[in-house]
Design a protein around this motif. Structure first.
Motif, PDB file in Angstrom:
ATOM      1  N   SER A  56       0.742  -1.073  -0.038  1.00 23.85           N
ATOM      2  CA  SER A  56       0.039  -0.014   0.017  1.00 23.85           C
ATOM      3  C   SER A  56       0.934   1.268   0.011  1.00 23.85           C
ATOM      4  N   GLU A  57       0.312   2.355  -0.358  1.00 19.77           N
ATOM      5  CA  GLU A  57       1.134   3.823  -0.564  1.00 19.77           C
ATOM      6  C   GLU A  57       1.441   4.188   0.755  1.00 19.77           C
ATOM      7  N   VAL A  58       2.474   4.854   0.961  1.00 19.85           N
ATOM      8  CA  VAL A  58       3.005   5.473   2.185  1.00 19.85           C
ATOM      9  C   VAL A  58       2.333   6.804   2.104  1.00 19.85           C
ATOM     10  N   TRP A  59       1.697   7.256   3.314  1.00 18.95           N
ATOM     11  CA  TRP A  59       1.014   8.481   3.569  1.00 18.95           C
ATOM     12  C   TRP A  59       1.709   9.822   2.785  1.00 18.95           C
ATOM     13  N   LYS A  60       1.181  10.320   1.921  1.00 18.05           N
ATOM     14  CA  LYS A  60       1.700  11.311   0.982  1.00 18.05           C
ATOM     15  C   LYS A  60       2.998  11.286   0.479  1.00 18.05           C
ATOM     16  N   ALA A  61       3.293  10.029   0.044  1.00 15.07           N
ATOM     17  CA  ALA A  61       4.526   9.597  -0.393  1.00 15.07           C
ATOM     18  C   ALA A  61       5.015  10.747  -1.584  1.00 15.07           C
ATOM     19  N   ASN A 100       0.405 -12.327  -6.761  1.00 14.16           N
ATOM     20  CA  ASN A 100      -0.765 -11.781  -7.404  1.00 14.16           C
ATOM     21  C   ASN A 100      -0.852 -10.423  -6.666  1.00 14.16           C
ATOM     22  N   LEU A 101      -0.987 -10.453  -5.545  1.00 11.97           N
ATOM     23  CA  LEU A 101      -1.078  -9.210  -4.644  1.00 11.97           C
ATOM     24  C   LEU A 101      -0.386  -7.963  -5.172  1.00 11.97           C
ATOM     25  N   TRP A 102       0.957  -8.435  -5.537  1.00 13.06           N
ATOM     26  CA  TRP A 102       1.785  -7.452  -5.934  1.00 13.06           C
ATOM     27  C   TRP A 102       1.097  -6.758  -7.381  1.00 13.06           C
ATOM     28  N   PHE A 103       0.920  -7.578  -8.133  1.00 15.30           N
ATOM     29  CA  PHE A 103       0.421  -7.046  -9.588  1.00 15.30           C
ATOM     30  C   PHE A 103      -0.884  -6.378  -9.261  1.00 15.30           C
ATOM     31  N   ASN A 104      -1.776  -6.759  -8.351  1.00 14.39           N
ATOM     32  CA  ASN A 104      -2.942  -5.869  -8.353  1.00 14.39           C
ATOM     33  C   ASN A 104      -2.792  -4.709  -7.868  1.00 14.39           C
ATOM     34  N   ALA A 105      -1.913  -4.549  -6.991  1.00  9.37           N
ATOM     35  CA  ALA A 105      -1.224  -3.380  -6.243  1.00  9.37           C
ATOM     36  C   ALA A 105      -0.863  -2.574  -7.297  1.00  9.37           C
ATOM     37  N   SER A 106       0.008  -2.834  -8.283  1.00 10.35           N
ATOM     38  CA  SER A 106       0.536  -1.977  -9.327  1.00 10.35           C
ATOM     39  C   SER A 106      -0.598  -1.428 -10.215  1.00 10.35           C
ATOM     40  N   ASP A 107      -1.664  -1.901 -10.322  1.00 13.01           N
ATOM     41  CA  ASP A 107      -2.764  -1.340 -10.943  1.00 13.01           C
ATOM     42  C   ASP A 107      -3.421  -0.114 -10.432  1.00 13.01           C
ATOM     43  N   PRO A 109      -3.647   3.473  -9.250  1.00 11.86           N
ATOM     44  CA  PRO A 109      -3.046   4.831  -9.626  1.00 11.86           C
ATOM     45  C   PRO A 109      -1.893   5.355  -8.927  1.00 11.86           C
ATOM     46  N   LYS A 110      -2.031   5.303  -7.574  1.00  9.89           N
ATOM     47  CA  LYS A 110      -1.048   5.942  -6.518  1.00  9.89           C
ATOM     48  C   LYS A 110       0.280   5.021  -6.533  1.00  9.89           C
ATOM     49  N   LEU A 111       0.069   3.779  -6.732  1.00  8.83           N
ATOM     50  CA  LEU A 111       0.936   2.779  -6.817  1.00  8.83           C
ATOM     51  C   LEU A 111       1.655   2.478  -7.870  1.00  8.83           C
TER      52      LEU A 111
END
Length: 347
Positions: A56-61, A100-107, A109-111
């Motif tokens: 997941s994205e770091v806060w205000k990365a 699979n979780l990684w590739f889902n996260a890469s979709d 927008p913020k990641l």
């Protein structure tokens, strides 16, 4: 009496970032530091825009990186040092499900800018990674030990560092400013890390403090120039040396390394590292952590020229320039602090 615009208490990442705000705006200041706080020195110094445990994205990365990297570049130029080391970070997968979780996260927008969609195959015989790695983009490491050492030297050369304990009881506060021993100032910023617990003005802010222990190992056969995140981090340093960390202890509030912490790191490391290594250094420090994982920034409720800059947690190299700018704008230009970081959120 010496007159300055600001007194800063502490000389870790938060203090240095705020000092850079003052230098950029032509403000005079003096820093007090007694070397009692170790969290910035023992920090791995990674800037990584992704929480790799949960993808997941770091806060205000993005906002943090956009501010932080130019600050460190300017420090490098001014102090003639090298502290920003670009670094590939590979997240070790333990299963197809994690891939699979990684590739889902890469979709998301913020990641998407930070997660490579190219699976990295393991080619190192001394690393157990049958499911390969995911690569984090736009990451690196700030050499926090070199940064703090060089910055203190810089402050000394400019007669802006007092290496002694700041005795809070000797601070005299009035509506016109403050005085401390032979120094007069307009404002005081307390950037003491976990040491704020001994500060009578801000001791009640909800800073928990989490002890972290790290190892430096020597592994001549490992031979990697990238960081690995698995059950622990491995970060290349120099000449076959690697940092390994970190532990999380919420009860022990000392800076003393423990055998339990060492064994925890060694045992986790051995779950995927398959070469001999030697522990050459063992360090510990108390991270200034907060229950809602947001910094603690703001003004004292009664004394209007006293401020706190704290609670940077585990991502100090990214967060420090961001919150330092916010506090400076608040003090000098009355720009409201974000409610997410303002200490008033706990009132």
């Amino acid at each position: 009496m010496k007159q300055v615009d600001y007194i800063i208490v502490g000389c870790g990442l938060a203090s240095i970032a705020f000092s850079e705000q003052l230098r950029a705006n032509g403000k005079s200041f003096i820093v007090f530091d007694d070397r009692s706080q170790q969290s910035s020195i023992v920090a791995a110094g990674l800037y990584n825009p992704v929480i790799l445990k949960r993808f997941s994205e770091v806060w205000k990365a993005k906002e943090q990186l956009d501010l932080a990297l130019p600050v460190y570049k300017k420090i490098e130029q001014d102090l003639k040092i090298k502290i920003d080391h670009k670094l590939r970070i590979l997240r070790r997968f333990t299963s197809i499900e994690e891939q699979n979780l990684w590739f889902n996260a890469s979709d998301k927008p913020k990641l998407e800018p930070y997660l490579s969609t190219q699976l990295v195959k393991n080619t190192n015989e001394f690393i157990d990674a049958p499911f390969g790695f995911g690569e984090v983009l736009h990451a690196g490491r700030i050499d926090t030990e070199e940064l703090i050492h060089a910055y203190k030297t810089f402050l000394k050369e400019n007669q802006s560092l007092v290496e002694s304990r700041f005795v809070h009881q000797n601070l005299k506060v009035s509506s016109h400013g403050v005085s401390y021993e032979n120094i007069k100032a307009k404002q005081v910023v307390f950037a003491e890390g976990f040491g704020v617990k001994n500060n009578p003005y801000f001791k009640d802010i909800p800073l928990n403090g989490t002890k972290g222990e790290v190892l430096v190992i020597k592994a001549p056969n490992l031979n990697i120039d990238f960081g690995i995140k698995s059950s622990v981090f491995i970060i290349p340093l120099e000449k076959d040396l690697y940092a390994v960390g970190a532990t999380y202890n919420w009860t022990d509030k000392s800076n003393i390394p423990t055998e339990e912490g060492k064994q925890e790191l060694v045992n986790k490391l051995k779950t995927f590292l398959e070469c001999d290594f030697e522990v050459v250094q063992h360090l510990a420090g108390i991270r200034p952590t907060v229950k809602d994982r947001r910094p603690l920034v703001g003004q004292h409720a009664e004394y209007q020229n006293l401020y706190v800059l704290n609670g940077l947690g585990t991502r100090g190299v990214m967060i420090a320039p961001y919150v330092a700018q916010k506090l400076y704008q608040f003090i000098e230009n009355n720009t409201p602090l974000d409610s997410e970081i303002n200490i008033s959120r706990f009132n």
